[in-house]
Structure formats: structure tokens, C-alpha cells
Design a protein around this motif. Structure first.
Motif, PDB file in Angstrom:
ATOM      1  N   THR A  30      51.491  31.062  59.664  1.00 27.06           N
ATOM      2  CA  THR A  30      50.222  30.371  59.455  1.00 27.06           C
ATOM      3  C   THR A  30      50.134  29.873  58.015  1.00 27.06           C
ATOM      4  N   THR A  31      49.333  28.847  57.813  1.00 23.54           N
ATOM      5  CA  THR A  31      49.180  28.259  56.480  1.00 23.54           C
ATOM      6  C   THR A  31      48.119  29.001  55.698  1.00 23.54           C
ATOM      7  N   GLY A  32      47.969  28.605  54.436  1.00 26.39           N
ATOM      8  CA  GLY A  32      46.860  29.110  53.632  1.00 26.39           C
ATOM      9  C   GLY A  32      47.235  30.320  52.825  1.00 26.39           C
ATOM     10  N   THR A  33      47.000  30.226  51.559  1.00 25.14           N
ATOM     11  CA  THR A  33      47.091  31.395  50.699  1.00 25.14           C
ATOM     12  C   THR A  33      45.672  31.715  50.289  1.00 25.14           C
ATOM     13  N   GLN A  34      45.402  31.781  49.018  1.00 30.49           N
ATOM     14  CA  GLN A  34      44.028  31.995  48.588  1.00 30.49           C
ATOM     15  C   GLN A  34      43.344  30.670  48.304  1.00 30.49           C
ATOM     16  N   PRO A  35      42.026  30.630  48.482  1.00 26.12           N
ATOM     17  CA  PRO A  35      41.299  29.387  48.217  1.00 26.12           C
ATOM     18  C   PRO A  35      41.523  28.901  46.786  1.00 26.12           C
ATOM     19  N   VAL A  36      41.402  27.580  46.603  1.00 30.56           N
ATOM     20  CA  VAL A  36      41.614  27.005  45.284  1.00 30.56           C
ATOM     21  C   VAL A  36      40.396  27.262  44.411  1.00 30.56           C
ATOM     22  N   GLY A  37      40.550  26.984  43.092  1.00 26.87           N
ATOM     23  CA  GLY A  37      39.444  27.164  42.169  1.00 26.87           C
ATOM     24  C   GLY A  37      39.246  28.616  41.794  1.00 26.87           C
ATOM     25  N   ASN A  38      38.259  28.859  40.925  1.00 27.05           N
ATOM     26  CA  ASN A  38      38.035  30.227  40.472  1.00 27.05           C
ATOM     27  C   ASN A  38      36.722  30.804  40.964  1.00 27.05           C
ATOM     28  N   LYS A  39      36.035  30.112  41.862  1.00 32.73           N
ATOM     29  CA  LYS A  39      34.832  30.666  42.475  1.00 32.73           C
ATOM     30  C   LYS A  39      35.239  31.494  43.689  1.00 32.73           C
ATOM     31  N   ILE A  40      34.536  32.567  43.936  1.00 30.79           N
ATOM     32  CA  ILE A  40      34.989  33.483  44.981  1.00 30.79           C
ATOM     33  C   ILE A  40      33.918  33.741  46.033  1.00 30.79           C
ATOM     34  N   LEU A  41      34.404  34.171  47.198  1.00 29.09           N
ATOM     35  CA  LEU A  41      33.559  34.701  48.261  1.00 29.09           C
ATOM     36  C   LEU A  41      33.898  36.177  48.437  1.00 29.09           C
ATOM     37  N   VAL A  42      32.877  37.005  48.375  1.00 26.35           N
ATOM     38  CA  VAL A  42      33.012  38.441  48.639  1.00 26.35           C
ATOM     39  C   VAL A  42      32.352  38.715  49.978  1.00 26.35           C
ATOM     40  N   GLY A  43      33.031  39.430  50.858  1.00 29.45           N
ATOM     41  CA  GLY A  43      32.468  39.714  52.175  1.00 29.45           C
ATOM     42  C   GLY A  43      32.573  41.176  52.532  1.00 29.45           C
ATOM     43  N   TYR A  44      31.529  41.695  53.177  1.00 28.58           N
ATOM     44  CA  TYR A  44      31.543  43.078  53.673  1.00 28.58           C
ATOM     45  C   TYR A  44      32.035  43.075  55.121  1.00 28.58           C
TER      46      TYR A  44
END
Length: 611
Positions: free
Chosen positions: A277-291
Motif C-alpha cells: 500500500t502507498t503512503g508514509t506519513q502525512p506531509v508538513g509539520n501539522k499533526i493529527l492525534v487520535g484516540y
């Protein structure tokens, strides 16, 4: 904390300070048990039960109630009861239009229309010949195949919908189907599917195609197997392609296909292929934190390794105390997973560059460290969990009575309440034991942080000494901008949850600092922009209140990040905004999947527009 918005700010501060003082002075045993209907201007203590809006609530913090502090508005004070009386007694509507879509000699495929419910349908149950439930579907699925039937036999089916409270609808209109005769003397399996190949990949799916099989009677479908395990996907007769979904990003999977016929004969497996599958980590330095919650609350079950690649930090919720809230002994048991599989999932997410933390407490996991023994138990057992699962850090999601300031504890810079000072010491010890790269996050409710500006005592501002003492090692603070009443901001106005004004105002209090208890000589210092995120429900079902549409969240972020006003009431003190502001947190990853990833898809795309 909800305050009457029409009063002057100085009056509000004095009023709340008086209420807080009164709460600490009145004896805890003044009232007890069932208090009937909730009322303002009443002293409530931990253990009291009050009713409001047809629901029952447990008192989580002793307090003197005011108009606007109704139980559903201030969940820092009240927890909705899940026992008797049940909060939801309304059954879903009857499923309409039950019909059959296919049949074989030993199975019948059924479909029906969706039911509605005042809270939410969690699934459906299919009954055969009026007996016990023969098959069930998860929420949102309005079809199922009932197997294990006898050939050439008439069966009558009905369907009932159910909700999370266990209420069941009345039965649908009955539908009868006669299974097909078993094909005579058919013991020949279909030929092996040829030329299995990948037709395309995404970050969460792989599309496959293969050559058609032949059979002496007829091929009825194909089954796709992933990593040698059970069938992951199936097709109807004639379809020689399928897209396997729900996969992890940047991960290699192995696939095979088998053909089947109406007699239940299956071919040998096709050639094996691998696809990544494709995709590593999202680009940029803004993040999503999820529970990611380790229990089933009617949202959806999702394996840790299958979490969307759009999340940078995953909070495993929750580690909870065993042996009593004050024991300090913390435990965690994976839900619907072995320890080995869960450890492997954590390792996989970490190999993708993501951080996996263990969150402590939650709404029902009260934790308080009142003495040195509990503090040491906490350090020992938490270190054991960190070592066992390989967590990158831990999160303090302490609610209810886990943190509360004792009477006379008036300086956030020098706390004297044992459960607060012990928590600070225990957290510092764990941070030191695990090195500089170990992550610390916190997810307090607004009353425990921003609520400390109007009053400091009891629950109000109780997180401030913890945040302040650990600010040098604090990675992210994501206050829960939900399940809260209105909160007074730096401009002296009270703002309501679910609005862009609320999110901007609450965030800037942490970015600028504020006077604790209204005392300008006791200023809570500002945190760095890269330490601050906004905590939001991922869907309307995820919280009692505070869900905000993506469009309104983006209005708030445009203002916070680059000073682009949306014309609201609140005006930023720093008109240029805070470009270093870090991103968003959500409760929860599970509810995000339940709503087809509205939260992660919309907000990841938005955050990726920033460098």
C-alpha cells in the motif's frame, strides 16, 4: 465551566471563587444518594445521583450548582449513568423491505432497509423460522448471508434492529425463501484462478484481478485470502476483480484467490502475489492525534494496525487502575487481540514513523496517587506496560476526581495537594527513566485548565500545576473542547462549544497565558505554539456536545494560524496568528471510521496545506 454571560467579569470571578470556597467548606456527608431532579443553587457531593432531561447522572466533583451548570453541560462535574435507570429506552424503528438477493443449496442472502433510532442503530439480528437469531450485521450493514441451511427447504426470515442500550425493534415483515436443490453428483471443484495480479493500490486498499475459472456446473464466486488467513473479500459469479479495503498504509500484503461452485466445492489457490500500500506519513509539520479506544461503545472495532495513515500520534485508551482508584496499580489488556498481536501492531505503526502512546484514565478510569506507596506502584506498573508493548510515551487523560485541589492549595506554582504533587513526581520519574525522546501529552477538560482563570479550587484549574511543573517535557497539550459549558476567555466574554470563536479563544488562553483565579499577580505562563492542539469529537456521536463541522474548524484554524479573521466575536490578541500552532486531536479514531473518516480526511487535507 458554564457561567451566566450577562454578569460583569469581576462579579463572575468573585461569584465562582465563593462557590468554590463553599464547596470545599461544606462537609462531604451533608447529602447522599438519590437527590431527585437536578436544581441550581444546591450543594452536591461525590456519590449523589441527580436526574435531568430524562437521564440520571452521578456527581463526580463536590460543588455548589448554578444556573447554566446543568449536568449535560458540565461533564467535569457529572457523569451520565449507564446502569439503572437506563438512559435510552426507545427501540429502533422496524426494518423495512426485507427481501432475498441470492440463494444456493445451503445459504440465503438477505437485504433490508435501514432503521432509525433516537440515539443510533448498532446492528441488526436475523431470525430464522421464528427461532433465535441466526445471523447479525454490524451498524450500517443492511445485508447478510445466512449459511448452514438444508437444501430444497423453505425458510422464513425476519429482522430486528438493536441499539447500544439493548433495545430491539419489532420484527420486520416475514420473508420466505426456498433453498436450491444440491447439484446432483457434483464433486468437481472449479479450476484454479489464473494470473492473479494487482490492478492498483492506495494507502488503505489493493485492487486485484484474475482470470476466470471454469466448472462442470458453474462458478458461483471467488474468495480472496490475505496473508494466508481467512477469506477477506468475495465476489459474485462472473466478477474476476475486487478491491480489498481497510489495509494499513505503507504495508506489504500477500494475496491468493479461490473459486467456488454452488455445491460448495472450492478450487486450489491461485498464484500468490504481494502488493504494498502507498503512503508514509502525512506531509508538513501539522499533526493529527487520535484516540483509539480499547473497547466497543457502539462505534466500530478497528485493529490497531488498520488505523488510517492520516494520524501521526495514536493514543491507546486506556490504562486503568486495578485494586481501587488510589492503588496506583495500572493495567491494560488488549481488546479482541492477543498480547503478541497487539505488540506487533504497535511495532508496525512505529515502523511507519508514527508514535503510539498509552493513555491513562479516561472518563471511567479514576486514578489518584494520594501517598508515596501509590506513587511508586504507578511508576512500576506503568513502566511495565511501556516495556511490554513498546509505547513511545504516555498521555494523562485524568477526569472526574482524579485531580482536585484541596482547600488551601492556592498557588499553581507550588501545589500542596498530595494527589497532584505525587502525579507530578511520578510523571517526572517515568520521563527520566525513558529518556529525552519519550513523549508526554495531556488531554484535560476545559474546567481543569481555562476554567482556572475565573476560579482556582476544587476541579477548577486543577490541571494547571501539573502542566506548569512539566512544561519543559510536555510534548502536546490538547484540551478537550467538548462536553463543556461556556468558558470565559481573555476578553471577559463567555464562549460556547462547537463554535469557531470558542476554539480560537480557548487556544489563545494557552498561547498568551492568563491570570489564575483572576489574580494578575498569579499569571499562568504561555506555552509554546508547537505544544498546543485543539481537541475535538470526530463525529456527533463521539461526545455529548462540542462537535464542530469541518468548515467551522477550518475557520478557527485560519484565524489561529495566519490571523485570517472569519468575522467572529473573539479578536486575537496576536493579530498575525500563531503559525507554529501544531494541529488537532480527536476522540476518537473509532468514531472517525464510523462516519467514513470525515474527520481525518477533511482535516488532514487542510493541515497539509501548511508547511
Amino acid at each position: 465551566m458554564q457561567l451566566p454571560g450577562h454578569l460583569p467579569r469581576a462579579t463572575l470571578i468573585a461569584l465562582v471563587a465563593f462557590v468554590t470556597l463553599l464547596s470545599t467548606l461544606l462537609p462531604a456527608t451533608a447529602f447522599a444518594a438519590d437527590r431527585g431532579a437536578w436544581a441550581p443553587n444546591t450543594q452536591y457531593t461525590v456519590g449523589d445521583i441527580a436526574s435531568y432531561g430524562g437521564k440520571a447522572y452521578d456527581c463526580r466533583q463536590s460543588h455548589f450548582s448554578l444556573v447554566g451548570w446543568e449536568p449535560p453541560n458540565v461533564l467535569a462535574l457529572w457523569l451520565e449513568r449507564t446502569g439503572n435507570p437506563p438512559p435510552d429506552t426507545q427501540a429502533p424503528s422496524t426494518p423495512p423491505s426485507l427481501t432475498s438477493t441470492a440463494k444456493t443449496f445451503d445459504s440465503v442472502s438477505l437485504s433490508w432497509g435501514t432503521s432509525t433510532d433516537n440515539v443510533g442503530v448498532t446492528g441488526y439480528e436475523v431470525f430464522t423460522n421464528g427461532g433465535a437469531a441466526a445471523s447479525a450485521s454490524t451498524s450500517g450493514a443492511t445485508s447478510v448471508t445466512v449459511t448452514g441451511l438444508a437444501e430444497n427447504t423453505t425458510y422464513t426470515f425476519t429482522v430486528k434492529a438493536r441499539d447500544a442500550a439493548g433495545n430491539r425493534s419489532s420484527a420486520s415483515t416475514a420473508h420466505s425463501v426456498t433453498t436450491s436443490p444440491r447439484p446432483a453428483n457434483d464433486t468437481v471443484a472449479p479450476s484454479t484462478p489464473a494470473n492473479l495480479a494487482s490492478a492498483g493500490v492506495s494507502s488503505s486498499s489493493v485492487s486485484l484481478s484474475w482470470g476466470a475459472s471454469t466448472d462442470n456446473v458453474g462458478v458461483t464466486g471467488y474468495e480472496v485470502f490475505v496473508n494466508g488467513g481467512a477469506s477477506a473479500s468475495a465476489t459474485t459469479a462472473g466478477a474476476t476483480s475486487v478491491t480489498v479495503t481497510g489495509l494499513a498504509a505503507n504495508t506489504t500484503y500477500t494475496f491468493t484467490v479461490k473459486a467456488r461452485d454452488a455445491a460448495g466445492n472450492r478450487s486450489t489457490a491461485s498464484n500468490s502475489i504481494s502488493a504494498t500500500t502507498t503512503g508514509t506519513q502525512p506531509v508538513g509539520n501539522k499533526i493529527l492525534v487520535g484516540y483509539w479506544h480499547n473497547f466497543d461503545n457502539g462505534s466500530t472495532n478497528i485493529r490497531l494496525r488498520d488505523i488510517s495513515a492520516k494520524f501521526n500520534v495514536i493514543q491507546v485508551a486506556f490504562a486503568e487502575p486495578v485494586g481501587g482508584a488510589g492503588s496506583g496499580n495500572m493495567a491494560f489488556t488488549p481488546y479482541n487481540s492477543s498480547v503478541a498481536d497487539f505488540k506487533a501492531d504497535v511495532a508496525l505503526l512505529k515502523s511507519q514513523g508514527r508514535k503510539v502512546l498509552i493513555s491513562i484514565g479516561g472518563a471511567n478510569g479514576t486514578v489518584h496517587l494520594d501517598d508515596a506507596g501509590a506513587r511508586q506502584n504507578f511508576v512500576t506498573t506503568m513502566q511495565g506496560l511501556i516495556d511490554t508493548y513498546g509505547f513511545d510515551g504516555f498521555d494523562l487523560d485524568l477526569e472526574g476526581s482524579s485531580l482536585s485541589l484541596n482547600g488551601g492549595d492556592t498557588d499553581f506554582r507550588n501545589p500542596t495537594t498530595p494527589r497532584i504533587s505525587n502525579l507530578i513526581q511520578a510523571t517526572r520519574q517515568l520521563l527520566n527513566q525513558n529518556g529525552s525522546g519519550f513523549i508526554l501529552t495531556m488531554a484535560p477538560e476545559t474546567a481543569y485548565v481555562q476554567g482556572g482563570m475565573a476560579a482556582y479550587g476544587g476541579p477548577w484549574g486543577a490541571y494547571l500545576p501539573v502542566i506548569h511543573a512539566l512544561r519543559d517535557r510536555l510534548t502536546y497539550l490538547h484540551v478537550q473542547h467538548y462536553n463543556t459549558g461556556t468558558v470565559t476567555a481573555l476578553d471577559g466574554r463567555a464562549y460556547a462549544q462547537s463554535t469557531p470563536d470558542f476554539h480560537v479563544a480557548m487556544a489563545e488562553m494557552l498561547l498568551r497565558g492568563f491570570p489564575v483565579g483572576g489574580n494578575t499577580s498569579a499569571m499562568f505562563p504561555a506555552l509554546r505554539p508547537d505544544q498546543i492542539l485543539i481537541g475535538l469529537p470526530s463525529s456527533p456521536q463521539a461526545a455529548g456536545g462540542g462537535y464542530t463541522t469541518p468548515a467551522n474548524v477550518h475557520k478557527a484554524l485560519d484565524y489561529l494560524l495566519k490571523g485570517q479573521s472569519f468575522g467572529g466575536t473573539y479578536v486575537l490578541r496576536n493579530t498575525a496568528g500563531y503559525p507554529g500552532f501544531k494541529g488537532l486531536m480527536t476522540w476518537s479514531i473509532n468514531w472517525d471510521k464510523f462516519t467514513n473518516f470525515e474527520f481525518s480526511n477533511s482535516h488532514r487535507a487542510y493541515l497539509d496545506t501548511y508547511p
